[in-house]
Design a protein around this motif. Structure first.
Motif, short mmCIF file in Angstrom:
data_model
loop_
_atom_site.label_atom_id
_atom_site.label_comp_id
_atom_site.label_asym_id
_atom_site.label_seq_id
_atom_site.Cartn_x
_atom_site.Cartn_y
_atom_site.Cartn_z
N ASP A 8 0.65 -1.20 -0.10
CA ASP A 8 -0.07 -0.34 -0.14
C ASP A 8 1.03 1.52 0.26
O ASP A 8 0.42 2.35 0.11
CB ASP A 8 -0.52 -0.16 1.07
CG ASP A 8 -1.99 1.27 1.20
OD1 ASP A 8 -2.92 1.29 -0.20
OD2 ASP A 8 -1.89 1.95 2.34
N LYS A 32 -1.06 4.53 0.02
CA LYS A 32 -1.61 5.06 -0.96
C LYS A 32 -3.70 5.02 -0.41
O LYS A 32 -4.12 5.60 -0.71
CB LYS A 32 -2.13 4.41 -1.52
CG LYS A 32 -0.47 4.15 -2.53
CD LYS A 32 -0.94 3.22 -3.64
CE LYS A 32 0.88 2.82 -4.13
NZ LYS A 32 0.70 1.21 -4.92
N SER A 33 -3.46 3.93 0.46
CA SER A 33 -5.03 4.28 0.98
C SER A 33 -5.75 5.79 2.13
O SER A 33 -6.64 5.59 2.21
CB SER A 33 -5.18 2.64 1.93
OG SER A 33 -4.73 2.58 2.90
N SER A 34 -4.18 5.94 2.84
CA SER A 34 -4.61 7.06 3.63
C SER A 34 -5.14 8.87 3.16
O SER A 34 -4.87 9.43 3.53
CB SER A 34 -3.79 7.03 4.92
OG SER A 34 -2.79 6.82 4.73
#
Length: 64
Positions: A8, A32-34
């Protein structure tokens, strides 16, 4: 510049060699997710004198 992805996380590496000598290395890590980014600046040799200015420039570029 170099970059790569690990799960991620995206990692970017930038370097600079100022005319006065020495080296800078800036590591930028982005989740990438946050969407959270963090950075680390390292300086060696004569570049340590300019580390503050380089760090301010990097922060300015990342905030725009």
């Amino acid at each position: 510049m170099a970059f790569g992805n690990v799960g991620d996380v995206a990692k970017f590496y930038f370097f600079a060699a100022p005319s006065g000598g020495g080296l800078f290395l800036l590591e930028l890590i982005i989740s990438k997710s946050s969407g959270v980014a963090s950075g680390s600046l390292k300086a060696a040799g004569a570049a340590q004198t300019f580390a503050h200015d380089f760090s301010a420039l990097a922060r300015s570029l990342l905030s725009s």
